[in-house]
Write a protein that holds these residues in place. Structure first.
Motif, PDB file in Angstrom:
ATOM      1  N   GLU A   1       0.813  -1.220   0.000  1.00  0.00           N
ATOM      2  CA  GLU A   1       0.000   0.000   0.000  1.00  0.00           C
ATOM      3  C   GLU A   1       0.847   1.270   0.000  1.00  0.00           C
ATOM      4  OE1 GLU A   1      -4.195   0.013   1.782  1.00  0.00           O
ATOM      5  OE2 GLU A   1      -2.994  -1.050   3.268  1.00  0.00           O
ATOM      6  N   GLN A   2       2.122   1.170   0.308  1.00  0.00           N
ATOM      7  CA  GLN A   2       2.949   2.375   0.250  1.00  0.00           C
ATOM      8  C   GLN A   2       2.892   3.003  -1.132  1.00  0.00           C
ATOM      9  OE1 GLN A   2       7.314   1.810   0.226  1.00  0.00           O
ATOM     10  NE2 GLN A   2       6.918  -0.396   0.178  1.00  0.00           N
ATOM     11  N   CYS A   3       2.608   2.190  -2.160  1.00  0.00           N
ATOM     12  CA  CYS A   3       2.482   2.726  -3.519  1.00  0.00           C
ATOM     13  C   CYS A   3       1.140   2.428  -4.165  1.00  0.00           C
ATOM     14  CB  CYS A   3       3.584   2.167  -4.410  1.00  0.00           C
ATOM     15  SG  CYS A   3       5.236   2.707  -3.923  1.00  0.00           S
ATOM     16  N   HIS A   4       0.394   1.490  -3.644  1.00  0.00           N
ATOM     17  CA  HIS A   4      -0.848   1.081  -4.292  1.00  0.00           C
ATOM     18  C   HIS A   4      -2.087   1.529  -3.526  1.00  0.00           C
ATOM     19  CE1 HIS A   4       0.920  -1.100  -7.629  1.00  0.00           C
ATOM     20  NE2 HIS A   4       1.836  -1.548  -6.786  1.00  0.00           N
ATOM     21  N   VAL A   5      -2.000   2.707  -2.920  1.00  0.00           N
ATOM     22  CA  VAL A   5      -3.178   3.418  -2.433  1.00  0.00           C
ATOM     23  C   VAL A   5      -3.083   4.842  -2.954  1.00  0.00           C
ATOM     24  CG1 VAL A   5      -4.301   4.426  -0.417  1.00  0.00           C
ATOM     25  CG2 VAL A   5      -3.642   2.031  -0.388  1.00  0.00           C
ATOM     26  N   HIS A   6      -4.121   5.287  -3.632  1.00  0.00           N
ATOM     27  CA  HIS A   6      -4.148   6.628  -4.213  1.00  0.00           C
ATOM     28  C   HIS A   6      -5.371   7.363  -3.681  1.00  0.00           C
ATOM     29  CE1 HIS A   6      -1.110   5.950  -7.482  1.00  0.00           C
ATOM     30  NE2 HIS A   6      -1.377   4.710  -7.144  1.00  0.00           N
ATOM     31  N   THR A   7      -5.138   8.354  -2.841  1.00  0.00           N
ATOM     32  CA  THR A   7      -6.222   9.191  -2.343  1.00  0.00           C
ATOM     33  C   THR A   7      -6.004  10.619  -2.827  1.00  0.00           C
ATOM     34  OG1 THR A   7      -5.013   9.583  -0.278  1.00  0.00           O
ATOM     35  CG2 THR A   7      -6.607   7.768  -0.290  1.00  0.00           C
ATOM     36  N   SER A   8      -7.041  11.435  -2.695  1.00  0.00           N
ATOM     37  CA  SER A   8      -6.963  12.812  -3.190  1.00  0.00           C
ATOM     38  C   SER A   8      -5.918  13.624  -2.444  1.00  0.00           C
ATOM     39  CB  SER A   8      -8.336  13.487  -3.058  1.00  0.00           C
ATOM     40  OG  SER A   8      -9.297  12.790  -3.812  1.00  0.00           O
ATOM     41  N   VAL A   9      -5.769  13.362  -1.148  1.00  0.00           N
ATOM     42  CA  VAL A   9      -4.849  14.129  -0.306  1.00  0.00           C
ATOM     43  C   VAL A   9      -4.038  13.154   0.534  1.00  0.00           C
ATOM     44  CG1 VAL A   9      -4.660  15.770   1.608  1.00  0.00           C
ATOM     45  CG2 VAL A   9      -6.335  16.161  -0.210  1.00  0.00           C
ATOM     46  N   ALA A  10      -2.735  13.385   0.616  1.00  0.00           N
ATOM     47  CA  ALA A  10      -1.863  12.618   1.497  1.00  0.00           C
ATOM     48  C   ALA A  10      -1.007  13.603   2.277  1.00  0.00           C
ATOM     49  CB  ALA A  10      -0.987  11.658   0.705  1.00  0.00           C
ATOM     50  N   VAL A  11      -1.206  13.663   3.577  1.00  0.00           N
ATOM     51  CA  VAL A  11      -0.468  14.598   4.422  1.00  0.00           C
ATOM     52  C   VAL A  11       0.584  13.810   5.199  1.00  0.00           C
ATOM     53  CG1 VAL A  11      -0.612  16.277   6.299  1.00  0.00           C
ATOM     54  CG2 VAL A  11      -2.498  16.069   4.671  1.00  0.00           C
ATOM     55  N   LEU A  12       1.839  14.194   5.026  1.00  0.00           N
ATOM     56  CA  LEU A  12       2.890  13.567   5.820  1.00  0.00           C
ATOM     57  C   LEU A  12       2.720  13.930   7.288  1.00  0.00           C
ATOM     58  CD1 LEU A  12       5.956  14.169   3.515  1.00  0.00           C
ATOM     59  CD2 LEU A  12       5.287  11.949   4.425  1.00  0.00           C
ATOM     60  N   ARG A  13       2.873  12.955   8.137  1.00  0.00           N
ATOM     61  CA  ARG A  13       2.788  13.243   9.568  1.00  0.00           C
ATOM     62  C   ARG A  13       4.052  13.961  10.029  1.00  0.00           C
ATOM     63  NH1 ARG A  13      -1.947  10.913  11.060  1.00  0.00           N
ATOM     64  NH2 ARG A  13      -2.538   8.975   9.986  1.00  0.00           N
ATOM     65  N   GLU A  14       3.982  14.553  11.208  1.00  0.00           N
ATOM     66  CA  GLU A  14       5.100  15.344  11.718  1.00  0.00           C
ATOM     67  C   GLU A  14       6.406  14.543  11.701  1.00  0.00           C
ATOM     68  OE1 GLU A  14       5.496  18.400  12.505  1.00  0.00           O
ATOM     69  OE2 GLU A  14       3.429  19.096  12.399  1.00  0.00           O
ATOM     70  N   LYS A  15       7.469  15.227  11.257  1.00  0.00           N
ATOM     71  CA  LYS A  15       8.821  14.674  11.233  1.00  0.00           C
ATOM     72  C   LYS A  15       8.994  13.528  10.243  1.00  0.00           C
ATOM     73  CE  LYS A  15       9.320  13.853  15.673  1.00  0.00           C
ATOM     74  NZ  LYS A  15      10.004  13.547  16.958  1.00  0.00           N
ATOM     75  N   ARG A  16       8.070  13.405   9.278  1.00  0.00           N
ATOM     76  CA  ARG A  16       8.185  12.351   8.267  1.00  0.00           C
ATOM     77  C   ARG A  16       8.513  12.968   6.912  1.00  0.00           C
ATOM     78  NH1 ARG A  16       8.434   7.659  11.270  1.00  0.00           N
ATOM     79  NH2 ARG A  16       6.756   7.626  12.782  1.00  0.00           N
ATOM     80  N   THR A  17       9.170  12.185   6.050  1.00  0.00           N
ATOM     81  CA  THR A  17       9.427  12.597   4.681  1.00  0.00           C
ATOM     82  C   THR A  17       8.937  11.495   3.748  1.00  0.00           C
ATOM     83  OG1 THR A  17      11.588  11.585   4.261  1.00  0.00           O
ATOM     84  CG2 THR A  17      11.573  13.620   5.565  1.00  0.00           C
TER      85      THR A  17
END
Length: 734
Positions: free
Chosen positions: A269-285
């Motif tokens: 799912e790191q690549c095979h989930v596509h949503t309209s918005v993806a917000v990185l959580r704090e301190k993540r890249t």
């Protein structure tokens, strides 16, 4: 209704938010709080290579010991998901006829030249300027070619997507999104894209699209994590080869087989989930996720109106009764059941085998009463073609996919019912967890920037303000609150939120730049200069930001300094047409006609629409917050001539006393003034129509700074928009 004025640079905002919804890599200092800190859980602690200090080594370090696995994996599409274009692997043909982009008027074709393929942009002109032409080499390929191949050109190490994609079942057509919004040659490679099509490139800090180390394809470490620890361990052990087949736990590298089901699904799912918005959580890249970690600790995903793309294969599988019914079994139905990367890709003869492991026997066949249904459900039948039908995905031109929601299509709709909610959390923790309200409001800011919804900016700011009132743990939240305030024209509130984000440790160039913009809007160019300089010191290659800094210098009258910064920006990114034009304006103000003409000519070569601004060069001399004198400046570029202006055509002219005249406007409309990247700066009512004057002041009540602008008319009842008129404000000569 008066158009909402959004006094910030819209295109730049998308770059600013790239860190949040496309996953920009940033070297952000740790937040000075433990509120959001995540300690490795039990699953992560089983594998020592999950630690961030372990390096990636590339596939070549794996093949010497795992030759068979590498050979089988090389046959899968993922192995060829990204690579340099080469004539040896070519599948494309040159184009006989150009493909025209109707909204923009540009046409595109592909040509062979000097052993390479090039995408060529043209647009018909007039007798003075017959044909515009730009060409870009196709340097990199994204996509295996099974469905499509899209292309990137390299400019000084930075990758930009090209307008045309090769579709396996169609041939050449526009890349996704280009028919609606033609980005020409300026769409930067997002970190989120390369993170899924290549195995962990080394990114340039704070700069999307530029990667000092760029690996071809999705490699071994995408599913197994960084391999340096594992390689060192086995190379140091002389008897390693004889023990590789022993099925014992090896803590030096992740083996997905040994992960619980939800973590195995996360790997896919790191690549095979596509949503309209993806917000990185704090301190993540974008590059932080490694197998064994929880994907929901990396991203907050949000669906638009309850919908999710059909290409979100892992999510579609999770909706299947077959998946849910097998979750607790020894061999649950999961992605790797049918897509084993270490086995040859499934064929039509073998892909039904997982189905037959459950759906066989007399009890199964007794369900069917007609001869046709019995025949289609015999062991030789094709389960996949009926229960995982090939469907068209609306976001991908000429793209069809096997829908991984296993179902009876005649009974179940292919899509979920649309929700009235604009964005809907994907993970349960964002629906009801302690951070749910905060991340949902942050997601609304990102969604508003994508949709252009002023109401959504208002809603997000209203929700974020009380949530962050006493917060010290979420600098990203304060940054997004500042972005929302900027979009609403509230620069004082924006500055306060952005200063708070910086105080809490978020000193990325994007945050510093956003605060600099708020300062400029408030007339504080001294602070803005210091913020730009601080941002550029951490990443000098941010060419678009350097050009913005040069705009501030030109506004202050520091024309020599502005010229220096424009030139530096253009050395890094020569395709910045607006920077070249504004360099020409700075040189005109210094009465350096020859180099000014060269810069203006180069700008028009890159963006032919800018030619119309050469007949609307307005020299402005200010007195405080007012225009003291305004006059027209003849074009210094004799080599560029525009078509004769028709008598009734909308235009921009100098007008006494010290005003600009918009001529031939319709009644009951607006003249909308935009910056080059599409940000709406102000709206001037046309009232009765005809000639409308403007005092050259913007939404903040200050005289518009020297630079390039676009004016367009909007009015009720117009069947089509009137032609755009570009104009430029030139500082009074020094």
């Amino acid at each position: 209704m008066i158009p909402r004025v959004v006094p910030f640079r819209a295109a730049s905002l998308l770059l600013v938010l790239a860190a949040l919804y496309t996953g920009s890599a940033c070297d952000r200092p740790a937040t000075p709080t433990a509120a959001v800190a995540q300690q490795p859980d039990t699953v992560e602690r089983q594998f020592r290579n999950v630690a961030t200090t372990v390096a990636y080594v590339g596939d070549s370090s794996c093949t010497s010991c795992h030759a068979a696995e590498a050979a089988s994996y090389a046959k899968h599409s993922m192995a060829s998901s990204f690579h340099k274009w080469s004539a040896d692997g070519r599948v494309e043909q040159a184009m006989a006829d150009a493909r025209r982009n109707q909204p923009s008027g540009y046409a595109y074709k592909v040509i062979d030249s000097a052993g390479a393929l090039w995408q060529v942009e043209t647009r018909p002109g007039d007798a003075a300027m017959p044909v515009h032409e730009l060409r870009r080499r196709m340097d990199y390929v994204m996509g295996s070619g099974r469905l499509a191949r899209t292309y990137f050109t390299e400019e000084n190490g930075r990758l930009f997507q090209l307008p045309l994609t090769w579709y396996a079942n169609h041939g050449w057509d526009f890349s996704p999104g280009y028919e609606v919004n033609n980005a020409r040659f300026s769409r930067v490679m997002p970190d989120r894209c390369i993170a899924c099509h290549s195995s962990y490139p080394t990114p340039a800090p704070h700069l999307e699209g530029k990667y000092p180390v760029l690996r071809a394809g999705i490699g071994c470490e995408r599913c197994h994590g960084p391999g340096a620890l594992h390689v060192t361990k086995w190379r140091a052990d002389a008897g390693a080869a004889s023990r590789l087949a022993v099925h014992t736990m090896d803590s030096s590298i992740v083996n997905p087989v040994r992960l619980p089901l939800d973590r195995r699904m996360d790997v896919c799912e790191q690549c095979h989930v596509h949503t309209s918005v993806a917000v990185l959580r704090e301190k993540r890249t974008a590059f932080d996720f490694t197998p064994a970690k929880q994907l929901e600790a990396q991203y907050a995903y949000f669906k638009n109106g309850g919908d999710i793309d059909l290409v979100s294969h892992a999510d579609r599988l999770k909706q299947s009764a077959c998946f849910r019914g097998s979750m607790t079994s020894d061999k649950p139905l999961e992605c790797a059941t049918c897509h084993n990367p270490h086995a040859a890709p499934a064929t039509r003869a073998t892909r039904n085998q997982p189905c037959l492991s459950c759906h066989t026997g007399s009890a199964f066949t007794a369900k069917f009463t007609t001869a046709a249904s019995k025949l289609s459900h015999a062991p030789a039948g094709d389960c996949v073609s009926c229960h995982m039908p090939v469907v068209k995905e609306r976001t991908v031109p000429h793209g069809t996919f096997s829908d991984h929601w296993i179902r009876v299509p005649s009974r179940d709709s292919a899509r979920a019912a649309k929700s009235a909610v604009a964005i809907e959390p994907y993970y349960a923790r964002d629906r009801s967890g302690p951070e749910s309200a905060l991340y949902t409001a942050m997601g609304k800011v990102v969604f508003a920037s994508l949709s252009g919804s002023g109401d959504m900016f208002d809603e997000a700011a209203t929700e974020l303000t009380p949530l962050l009132a006493n917060d010290r743990a979420y600098p990203q939240g304060h940054f997004l609150l500042g972005v929302a305030h900027q979009a609403r024209g509230r620069q004082k509130e924006a500055a306060a939120a952005l200063e708070r984000a910086i105080e809490l440790g978020d000193t990325r160039p994007d945050v510093l730049r956003a605060l600099a913009q708020a300062k400029v809007r408030q007339g504080d160019t001294d602070d803005a200069r210091a913020l730009y300089e601080r941002a550029l010191s951490s990443q000098p290659a941010l060419a678009w930001m350097r050009a913005e800094y040069a705009d501030v210098l030109q506004q202050e009258g520091a024309l020599s300094d502005a010229g220096r910064e424009y030139r530096a920006a253009l050395r890094e990114q020569p395709s910045l047409a607006s920077a070249s034009f504004n360099l020409g304006l700075a040189l005109l103000a210094q009465q350096q006609t020859a180099p000014a003409s060269a810069a203006l000519l180069d700008a028009v070569r890159l963006e032919p629409d800018y030619a119309s601004a050469l007949e609307a060069l307005l020299v402005v001399k200010t007195n405080g917050k007012k225009v003291a004198q305004l006059s027209a400046l003849p074009s210094p570029v004799s080599a560029v001539r525009t078509a004769p202006r028709l008598p009734m055509l909308f235009g921009v002219q100098a007008s006494a006393p010290a005003q600009v005249a918009f001529v031939n406007t319709p009644p009951n409309g607006y003249v909308l003034v935009y910056s080059p990247d599409g940000a709406l700066l102000l709206a001037v009512p046309t009232n009765a129509g005809g000639t409308v004057t403007w005092d050259v002041r913007g939404g903040e009540g200050r005289v518009l700074a020297p630079g390039l602008y676009r004016a367009v008319v909007q009015a009720r009842g117009m069947s089509a928009p009137l032609p755009t008129q570009w104009f430029a404000i030139v500082a009074a000569p020094q």
